[in-house]
Write a protein that holds these residues in place. Structure first.
Motif, PDB file in Angstrom:
ATOM      1  N   SER A  37       0.831  -1.203   0.000  1.00 13.59           N
ATOM      2  CA  SER A  37       0.000   0.000   0.000  1.00 13.59           C
ATOM      3  C   SER A  37       0.867   1.255   0.000  1.00 13.59           C
ATOM      4  O   SER A  37       0.597   2.209  -0.729  1.00 13.59           O
ATOM      5  CB  SER A  37      -0.928   0.017   1.219  1.00 13.59           C
ATOM      6  OG  SER A  37      -1.792  -1.095   1.188  1.00 13.59           O
ATOM      7  N   LYS A  51      -5.128   2.113   1.518  1.00 16.22           N
ATOM      8  CA  LYS A  51      -4.966   2.365   2.952  1.00 16.22           C
ATOM      9  C   LYS A  51      -3.789   1.609   3.560  1.00 16.22           C
ATOM     10  O   LYS A  51      -3.699   0.401   3.488  1.00 16.22           O
ATOM     11  CB  LYS A  51      -6.249   2.008   3.699  1.00 16.22           C
ATOM     12  CG  LYS A  51      -7.299   3.076   3.583  1.00 16.22           C
ATOM     13  CD  LYS A  51      -7.883   3.423   4.960  1.00 16.22           C
ATOM     14  CE  LYS A  51      -8.702   4.696   4.928  1.00 16.22           C
ATOM     15  NZ  LYS A  51      -9.826   4.609   3.997  1.00 16.22           N
ATOM     16  N   THR A  59      -7.178  -7.167   3.595  1.00  9.14           N
ATOM     17  CA  THR A  59      -7.499  -6.734   2.244  1.00  9.14           C
ATOM     18  C   THR A  59      -7.486  -7.921   1.290  1.00  9.14           C
ATOM     19  O   THR A  59      -6.466  -8.219   0.687  1.00  9.14           O
ATOM     20  CB  THR A  59      -6.495  -5.671   1.769  1.00  9.14           C
ATOM     21  OG1 THR A  59      -5.286  -5.844   2.514  1.00  9.14           O
ATOM     22  CG2 THR A  59      -7.026  -4.289   2.007  1.00  9.14           C
TER      23      THR A  59
HETATM   24 MG   LIG Z   1      -1.989  -2.993   2.154  1.00  7.92          MG
END
Ligand SMILES: [Mg+2]
Ligand SMILES: Nc1nc2c(ncn2[C@@H]2O[C@H](COP(=O)(O)OP(=O)(O)O)[C@@H](O)[C@H]2O)c(=O)[nH]1
Length: 204
Positions: A37, A51, A59
């Motif tokens: 991320s 995020k 996720t």
């Molecule tokens: Mg991530």
């Protein structure tokens, strides 16, 4: 190269939800906590796009962003954030559904021009090696990005990169890019590789 727009398109939990558009795609994969991320945010100059630091392993979706840039070859493309692998304390039910989702994505996308495999500069795991082997077995030639290199001392860096070349069986010097989302190191090289992949693809 300028980034004109970054738009979140969708979170896909099943193959039917993958975008049907004709845009070229670049996909990012790596184990949870590898810095995926952070890297996507740094690559796109956004602070909180994908995020950072959510509960690891949460996720499990295939997240699709549409990017437009000033670059001829990458003027419009999908950046695809694939679910992270390798988190032990994820419920089995969740693990059982995310493997197949990752697999159907990687096997099925004809406009996928490059898979970027992220590995942590401090530890390459068996699962990283297995993922590499599997990606190759299904016809991908992953670009390796070594994350968090700012954590290494200068004298550790050369050795680390050399070890990663060996450990993942990558001979090509250009196919392993040291990266730091904190300092921005590697960003230009990564964009360069993606541009090149897009250009190659278009010449076919
Ligand atoms: Mg991530
Ligand atoms: N020092 C350093 N820390 C990083 C870097 N990239 C990510 N991290 C940290 O590593 C942790 C996991 O990062 P994240 O981007 O959420 O990983 P993801 O699970 O792969 O999406 C966070 O605490 C980040 O702040 C980096 O380039 N340098």
């Amino acid at each position: 190269m300028k980034i004109f727009a970054v738009e979140f398109i969708k979170s896909c939990l099943a193959p039917e939800q993958f975008p049907s558009g004709a845009l070229q795609e670049v996909a990012f994969v790596g184990r949870s906590n590898v810095g995926k991320s952070s890297l996507i945010n740094s690559l796109l100059n956004r602070r909180d796009l994908a995020k950072v630091s959510r509960t690891p392993g949460k996720t499990q979706a295939v997240n699709v962003f549409q990017i437009s840039t000033s670059d001829l070859h990458l003027s419009q493309f999908y950046l695809v954030d694939l679910p992270g692998y390798g988190f032990a304390n994820v419920p089995k039910t969740v693990r059982n559904q995310w493997g197949p989702l990752l697999e159907s994505y990687l096997l099925g996308r004809t406009a996928l021009i490059r898979v970027v495999l992220l590995v942590d500069s401090r530890v390459v795991t068996d699962q990283d090696r297995q993922t590499m082997a599997w990606l190759r077995s299904i016809g991908h030639d992953p670009l390796i990005v070594v994350t968090k290199v700012d954590k290494l001392k200068t004298n550790e860096r050369v050795r680390t990169v050399r070890q990663i070349h060996q450990s993942l069986g990558v001979a090509d010097e250009d196919a392993v890019i040291p990266y730091s989302s904190m300092t921005g190191e590697g960003r230009d090289r990564l964009w360069g590789s993606l541009r090149e992949a897009a250009g190659r693809r278009r010449d076919v």
